[in-house]
Design an enzyme around this catalytic site. Structure first.
Site, mmCIF file in Angstrom:
data_model
loop_
_atom_site.group_PDB
_atom_site.id
_atom_site.type_symbol
_atom_site.label_atom_id
_atom_site.label_comp_id
_atom_site.label_asym_id
_atom_site.label_seq_id
_atom_site.Cartn_x
_atom_site.Cartn_y
_atom_site.Cartn_z
ATOM 1 C CG HIS A 92 50.045 37.029 45.496
ATOM 2 N ND1 HIS A 92 48.835 37.581 45.846
ATOM 3 C CD2 HIS A 92 50.980 37.660 46.247
ATOM 4 C CE1 HIS A 92 49.024 38.500 46.779
ATOM 5 N NE2 HIS A 92 50.323 38.576 47.030
ATOM 6 C CG HIS A 94 50.160 43.361 45.444
ATOM 7 N ND1 HIS A 94 51.350 43.859 45.932
ATOM 8 C CD2 HIS A 94 50.045 42.103 45.955
ATOM 9 C CE1 HIS A 94 51.934 42.960 46.714
ATOM 10 N NE2 HIS A 94 51.163 41.871 46.732
ATOM 11 C CE1 TYR A 119 32.971 32.610 28.625
ATOM 12 C CE2 TYR A 119 31.475 34.474 28.832
ATOM 13 C CZ TYR A 119 31.954 33.400 28.115
ATOM 14 O OH TYR A 119 31.414 33.101 26.903
#
Length: 212
Positions: A92, A94, A119
């Site tokens: 995860h 940002h 892709y």
């Protein structure tokens, strides 16, 4: 790979993401599934300076077994693992371009980045947009839970991507592909780009046996 090796791999991947500007400050978190729980980067930890011995180890009820206190976004990872039995790792971030897309209005909530490349289809597939929740809101975990069974990756509105993979390496590669495709998407805004057709996507799914 044993737990010691996985701890080292998390730290190597975190350092790589940090050095390339895909994770800044103490943002982002990485987790890996174990036989007896899972490893997660600690709260307020910089991915560029992780210590293998201080990674958080949690059981499947989310309880801390050892290490530093876990990231406050642990519930995102737990929800994804519970819905995706084949997920061995989750990243995860940002990251700039993916986060930028997550802030845009008018996105298709079921498929917020179009199939610009083969892709992207192969590593991400359709990317749903999860409605905005404040950081740490448990409702965000439930929102992810409703999508994770059908999607290996989601984009959190005004936040960033959550990407799973069978291994940490595959999750990392998929995250990088998502970031590059988000960059292409932003560069091509207003230019009427050519996207892959449904027939071309179906061929990719058939040839490469995709399940994302």
């Amino acid at each position: 790979m044993n737990e010691s090796g996985l701890r080292e791999e998390i730290c190597r991947c975190g350092a790589s993401l940090y050095e390339r500007g895909l994770a800044t400050g103490s943002s982002g978190n990485i987790s890996v599934r174990l036989d007896d729980g899972w490893l997660l980067t600690p709260t307020n930890a910089c991915l560029g300076r992780l210590d293998p011995a201080r990674l958080s180890k949690l059981d499947w009820n989310g309880n801390l077994v050892s290490g530093d206190p876990a990231s406050k976004e642990a519930f995102l990872h737990r929800a994804m693992y519970e819905e995706r039995a084949g997920a061995g790792a989750i990243v995860h971030l940002h990251s700039t371009h993916s986060a930028a897309v997550s802030c845009m209005s008018g996105l298709d909530p079921c498929d917020c980045i179009p199939p610009l490349t083969a892709y992207f289809v192969m590593k991400i597939g359709k990317l749903p947009l999860v409605p905005y929740h404040r950081p740490g809101d448990p409702g965000l975990g439930e929102a992810i839970r409703g999508l994770a069974g059908r999607h290996s990756a989601v984009l959190l509105a005004n936040h960033g991507p959550v990407v799973s993979g069978k291994t940490l390496e595959s999750a990392l590669y998929a995250t990088e592909e998502l970031e590059e495709t988000a960059k292409l998407f932003l560069l091509l805004r207003g230019m009427n780009p050519r996207v892959l057709t449904s027939e071309q996507i179906a061929e990719l799914k058939r040839v490469f046996q995709l399940d994302n």
